[in-house]
Design an enzyme around this catalytic site. Structure first.
Site, PDB file in Angstrom:
ATOM      1  CE  LYS A  91       6.378  -4.199   0.566  1.00 62.24           C
ATOM      2  NZ  LYS A  91       6.192  -2.768   0.866  1.00 62.24           N
ATOM      3  CD  GLU A 144       5.243 -10.810  -5.427  1.00 63.89           C
ATOM      4  OE1 GLU A 144       5.596 -11.993  -5.282  1.00 63.89           O
ATOM      5  OE2 GLU A 144       4.921 -10.061  -4.480  1.00 63.89           O
ATOM      6  CB  SER A 196       4.269   0.844   6.997  1.00 66.68           C
ATOM      7  OG  SER A 196       4.174   1.917   6.084  1.00 66.68           O
TER       8      SER A 196
HETATM    9  C1  LIG Z   1       5.050  -2.094   0.611  1.00 59.37           C
HETATM   10  C2  LIG Z   1       4.754  -1.038   1.600  1.00 59.37           C
HETATM   11  C3  LIG Z   1       3.435  -0.762   2.028  1.00 59.37           C
HETATM   12  C4  LIG Z   1       2.227  -1.446   1.446  1.00 59.37           C
HETATM   13  O1  LIG Z   1       2.181  -2.823   1.609  1.00 59.37           O
HETATM   14  P1  LIG Z   1       1.174  -3.520   2.638  1.00 59.37           P
HETATM   15  O2  LIG Z   1       1.257  -4.950   2.288  1.00 59.37           O
HETATM   16  O3  LIG Z   1      -0.182  -2.925   2.422  1.00 59.37           O
HETATM   17  O4  LIG Z   1       1.679  -3.227   3.993  1.00 59.37           O
HETATM   18  C5  LIG Z   1       3.234   0.199   3.008  1.00 59.37           C
HETATM   19  N1  LIG Z   1       4.271   0.891   3.532  1.00 59.37           N
HETATM   20  C6  LIG Z   1       5.551   0.665   3.140  1.00 59.37           C
HETATM   21  C7  LIG Z   1       6.638   1.467   3.760  1.00 59.37           C
HETATM   22  C8  LIG Z   1       5.831  -0.295   2.171  1.00 59.37           C
HETATM   23  O5  LIG Z   1       7.099  -0.516   1.780  1.00 59.37           O
END
Ligand SMILES: *Cc1c(COP(=O)(O)O)cnc(C)c1O
Length: 407
Positions: A102, A124, A390
């Protein structure tokens, strides 16, 4: 991060950039009130000018290296490879500053905001991860950050609220509506409309009206650009499949984008299958939803036959959203990418396997991608798999204990 020209028809056909109206095929666009049009147009002009400016790109690149910690590593996963009968590689966004992808988007948008002369940032947040990334980026740049958060989420996500406050952000609980993410988005938009020149709305995923899905995609494509080069160098070739979890879709589109033109690379998005495939039991928008408009964009939605958006369920707060980015809707409709659901139980099981075999605690969101990869490997033995890791799971320890995992 080269910005293609508006007449780049080949790229458009491949779904790589939105047309002049911000559409990916029938999806995307702007479904917004008159009061937002001027602010959105100003944002698009500012974002385009910034991303096309080599000196801005150089500044962004320097911050990504020295503050975010990019490039993030590509890790080979030897024990998962052995267990699954595949060649498994992990793109480590969990090692980025603040613990997830993010920050790539939050930093980029905050730098664009500053370049455009904004002094106030509104954001948000649902689970609080985007709020934390925005607050950190704003602290770094000396911008005032206001985070709207549903009152229910403020209670549920107290540690993230404290992190945001440490970074100097103002956290405003929203008690109206459902008192969660949807209500927080409405409040942030209302704030933006009241001061469109001095305020910048820092949106957290590849959703919302044009230009956000495109802008967030451009800022997150660094994930796939790095991974593509790292795979060629370290793995000896492109992956047979790239797999990522999909909430709003920002980490997935960032990973997928540089591979869209590589026909040999399958693209697989994994959504939150929750506790079952009935309405209200999951957040798997592309796997189970239907087309419709939410938060200013045409995409897929989880809605009933009257078009009412239905509350979603997932063990992972970051995937718990009833919409999905319009570019994913386009990749789904054209068949270029495939979207499947992993249930809560499947994700929690995969999470434990990754911990035990690789010494990596993934976020519960990310664990959905790992389950999808495990299933894909079983059907496609001996292939090279790239997984978008992610984020890290330290934030999820309380939820894991409540779910009876490692308690
Ligand atoms: C917020 C988040 C997501 C989901 O958000 P996307 O916009 O779909 O990437 C996925 N993995 C993690 C670790 C997150 O913090």
């Amino acid at each position: 991060m080269k910005l293609p020209g508006p007449n780049d028809v080949a790229a458009l056909a491949a779904g790589q950039l939105p047309d002049a109206r911000g559409r990916f095929g029938p999806f995307g666009g702007r479904y917004i009130p008159e009061t937002l049009v001027a602010a959105i147009e100003r944002l698009e002009a500012g974002a385009r000018a910034a991303l096309a400016d080599p000196s801005f790109q150089a500044e962004l690149g320097a911050e990504l290296r020295s503050w975010v910690g990019r490039p993030t590593p590509l890790s080979h996963a030897p024990r998962l490879s052995e267990a699954w009968g595949a060649d498994v590689w992990l793109k480590r966004e969990d090692l980025a500053h603040t613990g997830a992808h993010k920050i790539n988007n939050a930093l980029g948008q905050a730098m664009i905001a500053k370049r455009m002369g904004a002094t106030r940032i509104v954001a948000e947040t649902g689970a609080g991860q985007h709020g934390v990334a925005s607050a950190a980026a704003c602290a770094r740049l000396g911008l005032h950050c206001i985070v709207y958060m549903g009152a229910v989420d403020v209670e549920r996500q107290a540690p993230n609220v404290r992190r945001m406050k440490l970074f100097g952000a103002e956290v405003i609980p929203v008690t109206g509506g459902d008192a969660t993410l949807r209500a927080a988005i409405d409040e942030a938009l209302r704030d933006w409309v009241s001061d469109p020149a001095g305020t910048f709305y820092l949106l957290g995923s590849a959703v919302g009206p044009h230009p956000y899905p495109w802008l967030v995609r451009e800022l997150q494509a660094v994930i796939g650009l790095e991974a593509r080069g790292q795979m060629l160098e370290m793995a000896g070739g492109l992956p047979d499949v790239a797999i990522a979890c999909v909430g709003g879709g920002s980490n997935a589109i960032g990973l997928f984008h540089p591979f869209v033109g590589d026909e040999s690379v399958e693209l697989l998005g994994i959504e939150a299958g929750g506790s079952g495939n009935g309405l209200g039991e999951h957040a798997a928008t592309l796997a189970y939803g239907t087309p419709g408009v939410l938060h200013g964009t045409m995409s897929y939605l989880i809605q009933n036959t009257d078009g009412q958006v239905i509350e979603t369920h997932s063990v992972s707060a970051g995937l718990d959203y009833p919409g999905v980015g319009p570019e994913h809707a386009f990749l789904h409709a054209t068949g270029r990418a495939t979207y499947l659901a992993a249930t809560d139980a499947e994700a929690l099981d995969a999470l434990q396997e990754v911990c035990r075999l690789e010494g990596i605690l993934p976020a519960i969101e990310t664990a959905h991608a790992f389950h999808g990869a495990r299933r894909w490997a079983a059907e496609n033995p001996g292939k090279r798999i790239l997984i978008g890791c992610s984020g890290r799971g330290d934030k999820d320890l309380d939820i894991l204990a409540k779910q009876g995992v490692a308690s």
